[in-house]
Design an enzyme around this catalytic site. Sequence first.
Site, PDB file in Angstrom:
ATOM      1  N   HIS A  93      52.122  81.759  79.853  1.00 49.90           N
ATOM      2  CA  HIS A  93      53.205  81.414  80.780  1.00 49.90           C
ATOM      3  C   HIS A  93      52.728  80.450  81.861  1.00 49.90           C
ATOM      4  CE1 HIS A  93      51.653  83.748  84.198  1.00 49.90           C
ATOM      5  NE2 HIS A  93      51.294  84.652  83.308  1.00 49.90           N
TER       6      HIS A  93
ATOM      7  N   GLU B 151      51.402  91.638  80.280  1.00 48.86           N
ATOM      8  CA  GLU B 151      50.037  91.608  80.815  1.00 48.86           C
ATOM      9  C   GLU B 151      49.529  93.040  80.995  1.00 48.86           C
ATOM     10  OE1 GLU B 151      47.086  90.689  81.126  1.00 48.86           O
ATOM     11  OE2 GLU B 151      47.351  88.854  82.309  1.00 48.86           O
TER      12      GLU B 151
END
Length: 199
Positions: free
Chosen positions: A8, A84
């Site tokens: 990202h 994450e």
Amino acid sequence: MRIIIVRHGETNENAARRYLGHYDAALNQQGRKQLKDLSEILRRTETQPISAIYTSDLIRAVESAQLIGNEFQLIPLPIIALRELHFGEFDCKTYEEIRQKDQERLERWIRNPYLVGPPNGETLLQLGERVDDWLETILNTEKPAGTIVIVSHGGPIRWFLSKWVKGDSNEFWNVEGLGHGKAMVMEWHDQTKLFTISN
């Protein structure tokens, strides 16, 4: 099968060097530019059709995936398993902030992140287990010759590179990760059950 794995774009928390796990931070201006540039490169260079875009369900990854999806007329599919690492009580704090407040638990975690997680967070092995379970499902259901995009975070990408490219999850800290808004192309080899980096 080909996978284009994407990290990202940048957030303000990334720029401030904060541990950023499940805290739902949006892309900053730089992060949006990184993904717009990457999306245009992919549109120009990708000759094979992309069958799907899978993304972590956290907003920084979803925003990144949507910018890619706009170029290929695809709606990204959010996947919790691609999140994450869960940093628990350390989330959104800098190393120095944590060290001043909770040095003992910080050092315990850093010494053995595979088996010790941050307080109320998860270990690297727990992260790896959810990534592995999802990826194995994809490998068994997607067309062998298809191309998919996976938009995720630094931790899951390092796990992918160590476990699924090098064949050894203990290489987690030795592999070269991806920068924000960067991509890597992988090809699956059914014989070795590993990916190779193609460019």
